[in-house]
Design an enzyme around this catalytic site. Sequence first.
Site, PDB file in Angstrom:
ATOM      1  N   CYS B 108      -3.312  -3.190   2.825  1.00 38.41           N
ATOM      2  CA  CYS B 108      -2.672  -3.416   4.118  1.00 38.41           C
ATOM      3  C   CYS B 108      -2.115  -2.067   4.535  1.00 38.41           C
ATOM      4  O   CYS B 108      -1.090  -1.627   4.004  1.00 38.41           O
ATOM      5  CB  CYS B 108      -1.555  -4.456   4.005  1.00 38.41           C
ATOM      6  SG  CYS B 108      -0.585  -4.594   5.526  1.00 38.41           S
ATOM      7  N   CYS B 111       1.475  -2.456   6.568  1.00 37.43           N
ATOM      8  CA  CYS B 111       2.704  -2.891   5.888  1.00 37.43           C
ATOM      9  C   CYS B 111       2.362  -3.253   4.442  1.00 37.43           C
ATOM     10  O   CYS B 111       2.053  -2.339   3.666  1.00 37.43           O
ATOM     11  CB  CYS B 111       3.433  -4.012   6.642  1.00 37.43           C
ATOM     12  SG  CYS B 111       2.460  -5.427   7.178  1.00 37.43           S
ATOM     13  N   SER B 112       2.387  -4.525   4.070  1.00 34.43           N
ATOM     14  CA  SER B 112       2.156  -4.863   2.658  1.00 34.43           C
ATOM     15  C   SER B 112       1.594  -6.264   2.515  1.00 34.43           C
ATOM     16  O   SER B 112       1.911  -6.966   1.555  1.00 34.43           O
ATOM     17  CB  SER B 112       3.470  -4.738   1.887  1.00 34.43           C
ATOM     18  OG  SER B 112       4.476  -5.514   2.515  1.00 34.43           O
ATOM     19  N   CYS B 113       0.770  -6.702   3.470  1.00 30.34           N
ATOM     20  CA  CYS B 113       0.231  -8.060   3.450  1.00 30.34           C
ATOM     21  C   CYS B 113      -0.573  -8.311   2.172  1.00 30.34           C
ATOM     22  O   CYS B 113      -1.366  -7.467   1.755  1.00 30.34           O
ATOM     23  CB  CYS B 113      -0.645  -8.287   4.677  1.00 30.34           C
ATOM     24  SG  CYS B 113       0.291  -8.134   6.206  1.00 30.34           S
TER      25      CYS B 113
END
Lengths: 225, 204
Positions: B108, B111-113
């Site tokens: 991702c 962000c940090s999906c």
Amino acid sequence: MTRVHDMGGRFGDGPVEPGSEDDPVFAEEWHARALALTLAAGALGQWNIDISRHARERLSPKDYTRFSYYEKWISALADLLVERGVLTEDDLREAGSAEKHPLADRAMKAESVAGVLARGGPADREGGLKPRFSTGQAVRAVVPSDSALVAGGHTRLPRYAAGALGYILRLHGNHVLPDSNAHGLGEAPEPLYAVKFHARELWAHPEHPDDEVVLDLWQSYLEPI
Amino acid sequence: MPHDDHDHPHALLPPEPALRVKALETILTRKGLIDPAALDEIIDTYQNKIGPQNGARVVARAWSDPGFKAALLQDATTAVADLGYYGRQGEHMVVVENTPEQHNMVVCTLCSCYPWPLLGIPPGWYKSDAYRARAVREPRKVLAEFGVTLPAETAVRVWDSTAEIRYLVLPMRPERTDGLSEDALAALVSRDSMIGTGLPKVPS
């Protein structure tokens, strides 16, 4: 231009440090607290996931870069609580009221945690625009890549894909448009597609001629060829 | 214009991160907006109940049951929900299959999906600037840092999780695993093999 979080393809970051799969889930106790606090505050219902992502992205580039992951979360949470009127700046100075908050009845209880986490928050919607593209069709990601709706606003089109030629791989159905939903402009559901790009279309020096990158992109991020 | 304030309210909290978290928790608790017991419950869920062991069960089932594998590749959300895996950050699942011709890897960049119901909370490296920046541009160099070298004839397909779709990699079943039970197979499935930065363990 876009914001500092949009770092796909950036040069200069150095090696990835994989660590071990046996490392603890939370490296520090406060990481766990920061995550739990953010989820519990979200359950007060004063913002949606797109608003909270945008709050992290709006940290100043200096803060975004120097903060560790959960520092970003906790700092953006504090900003959001003030922006949405849940807390005042005096509250953050610990000079505010200690009375029960009007939203206190919405506070997440321990016994409801499992249900809230299990329910999640689906982003697919029945209504909205009809699909304009079909599987296999060539499309181009729009230029510029910053939000077309709001100057400096939230979007999920990474800069590295702007203007690139891609192919529709899959239609995911209609999904909430973050560009709109992050700014209180409604969910504005649109068809969401997995779009395949050849690495050579994105990078001047791809590692391998057959490599590809797939991005999930909303219909308004794409134009027909 | 979005609110770009150079004196962000967070600067009013203590700068040291552990104290910053503690201060905010104290303020919210005092007003009744947070129940500390609920925080404990959330932490317990992701520390002890939900983690890559869930994804490993899905992979082991797919390796053992061709019907399940077909259903998984067709509609992963429904297939994994049938095994009891659904929830926050896993509402829309897609499973992508590694083959000798194609290796899949998930990132991702924005962000940090990450698919929480199947893999839990992402490891630190997944959220690092280095991984987010480099996985899309030089996946093979990143893989080398994980000790993975792919044959030249294998193409890499990197999935950048830019929406609410969450991706899980279905790694290739290792050789010499005929006859192993699902439990034994699940023990071979590493977390990183389901992100695409690793390969399954080889039976000893």
